[in-house]
Design an enzyme around this catalytic site. Structure first.
Site, PDB file in Angstrom:
ATOM      1  N   HIS A   1      -3.195  -5.199   1.573  1.00 21.10           N
ATOM      2  CA  HIS A   1      -2.537  -5.486   2.865  1.00 21.10           C
ATOM      3  C   HIS A   1      -2.490  -6.984   3.160  1.00 21.10           C
ATOM      4  O   HIS A   1      -3.385  -7.495   3.847  1.00 21.10           O
ATOM      5  CB  HIS A   1      -3.300  -4.783   3.992  1.00 21.10           C
ATOM      6  CG  HIS A   1      -3.136  -3.301   3.990  1.00 21.10           C
ATOM      7  ND1 HIS A   1      -2.204  -2.640   4.749  1.00 21.10           N
ATOM      8  CD2 HIS A   1      -3.780  -2.349   3.286  1.00 21.10           C
ATOM      9  CE1 HIS A   1      -2.277  -1.357   4.537  1.00 21.10           C
ATOM     10  NE2 HIS A   1      -3.233  -1.135   3.652  1.00 21.10           N
TER      11      HIS A   1
ATOM     12  N   CYS B   1       0.830  -1.211   0.000  1.00 24.64           N
ATOM     13  CA  CYS B   1       0.000   0.000   0.000  1.00 24.64           C
ATOM     14  C   CYS B   1       0.867   1.266   0.000  1.00 24.64           C
ATOM     15  O   CYS B   1       1.492   1.567  -1.003  1.00 24.64           O
ATOM     16  CB  CYS B   1      -0.990  -0.065   1.146  1.00 24.64           C
ATOM     17  SG  CYS B   1      -2.412   0.982   0.865  1.00 24.64           S
TER      18      CYS B   1
ATOM     19  N   GLU C   1      -0.770  -8.460   5.235  1.00 25.92           N
ATOM     20  CA  GLU C   1      -0.577  -8.664   6.675  1.00 25.92           C
ATOM     21  C   GLU C   1      -1.919  -8.734   7.417  1.00 25.92           C
ATOM     22  O   GLU C   1      -1.958  -9.143   8.569  1.00 25.92           O
ATOM     23  CB  GLU C   1       0.330  -7.565   7.258  1.00 25.92           C
ATOM     24  CG  GLU C   1      -0.293  -6.192   7.459  1.00 25.92           C
ATOM     25  CD  GLU C   1      -0.398  -5.356   6.190  1.00 25.92           C
ATOM     26  OE1 GLU C   1      -0.181  -5.897   5.095  1.00 25.92           O
ATOM     27  OE2 GLU C   1      -0.714  -4.154   6.308  1.00 25.92           O
TER      28      GLU C   1
HETATM   29  N1  GLN Z   1      -3.657   6.425   1.322  1.00 27.47           N
HETATM   30  C1  GLN Z   1      -2.340   6.139   1.794  1.00 27.47           C
HETATM   31  C2  GLN Z   1      -1.288   6.938   1.055  1.00 27.47           C
HETATM   32  O1  GLN Z   1      -1.581   7.563   0.098  1.00 27.47           O
HETATM   33  C3  GLN Z   1      -2.044   4.663   1.678  1.00 27.47           C
HETATM   34  C4  GLN Z   1      -3.008   3.866   2.521  1.00 27.47           C
HETATM   35  C5  GLN Z   1      -2.463   2.604   3.111  1.00 27.47           C
HETATM   36  O2  GLN Z   1      -1.249   2.377   3.181  1.00 27.47           O
HETATM   37  N2  GLN Z   1      -3.353   1.792   3.599  1.00 27.47           N
HETATM   38  O3  GLN Z   1      -0.152   6.934   1.430  1.00 27.47           O
END
Ligand code: GLN
Length: 185
Positions: free
Chosen positions: A169, A79, A171
């Site tokens: 994710h 992410c 995890e």
């Molecule tokens: N929206 C976050 C970003 O732009 C990422 C979200 C996440 O890691 N769950 O950094």
């Protein structure tokens, strides 16, 4: 095998819990001296990429970790971690570590779909659960980047050499295969 987890901000504890369940030794990277220790793979967690990018610079970790990744350290970015790896961000935002030739769109699913769970095919693994939280997706990939998964036609997982980037994710699910892919790379 010893993994290092960037622990400046965000969902690093969830990765630690996964590694504990897998019986993999790990350490946290919080300051410059940690990055000089010996480790075999690096995990960049979810969180807020702008904050993590700023803390990477302030802590002096930025250049050391970028150098290690460029020299072939296996890395998994989840992410926000994927956002840190991308060398292009849409909407003109400044890239961070920029070690992976992909263009990433942040908060790409809009307000109505801030977070969702689905199940899709992941290359080399099969169907796996995927949890997305204010997630990015990958708009385009450069040469040498392998697409590992798509959701609704949008790229959500890639590999570039020893770098793996996923928009979701792992995890937060029980799926260990992506970690195994990292440790075997
Ligand atoms: N929206 C976050 C970003 O732009 C990422 C979200 C996440 O890691 N769950 O950094």
């Amino acid at each position: 095998m010893k993994a290092a987890i960037l622990a400046l901000q965000g969902a690093f504890a969830e990765h630690e819990y996964m590694l504990e369940r897998m019986g993999v030794e790990y350490m946290e990277i919080r300051q410059k001296k940690d990055a000089y220790e010996d480790f075999d793979a690096l995990i960049l967690p979810g969180g807020e990429s702008t904050v993590m990018g700023k803390l990477l610079k302030e802590s002096g970790l930025f250049d050391i970790l970028k150098g290690k990744i460029e020299k072939g350290l296996p890395v998994l970015g989840t992410c926000a971690g994927l956002i840190l790896l991308a060398d292009r961000l849409s909407d003109g935002e400044t890239a961070h570590l920029a070690t992976m030739p992909v263009s990433v769109k942040r908060n790409a699913y809009g307000r109505q779909l801030g977070s969702f769970r689905t199940e899709e095919e992941f290359k080399g693994i099969g169907r796996i659960p995927m949890v997305f939280i204010r997630a990015p997706y990958i708009e385009s990939v450069g040469e040498g980047v392998e697409v590992l998964a798509r959701v609704d036609g949008r790229i959500v997982a890639v590999r570039y050499g020893k770098q793996i980037g996923v928009a979701f994710h792992p995890e937060l699910t029980d799926c260990r295969d992506i970690y195994k892919m990292l440790f075997c790379s």
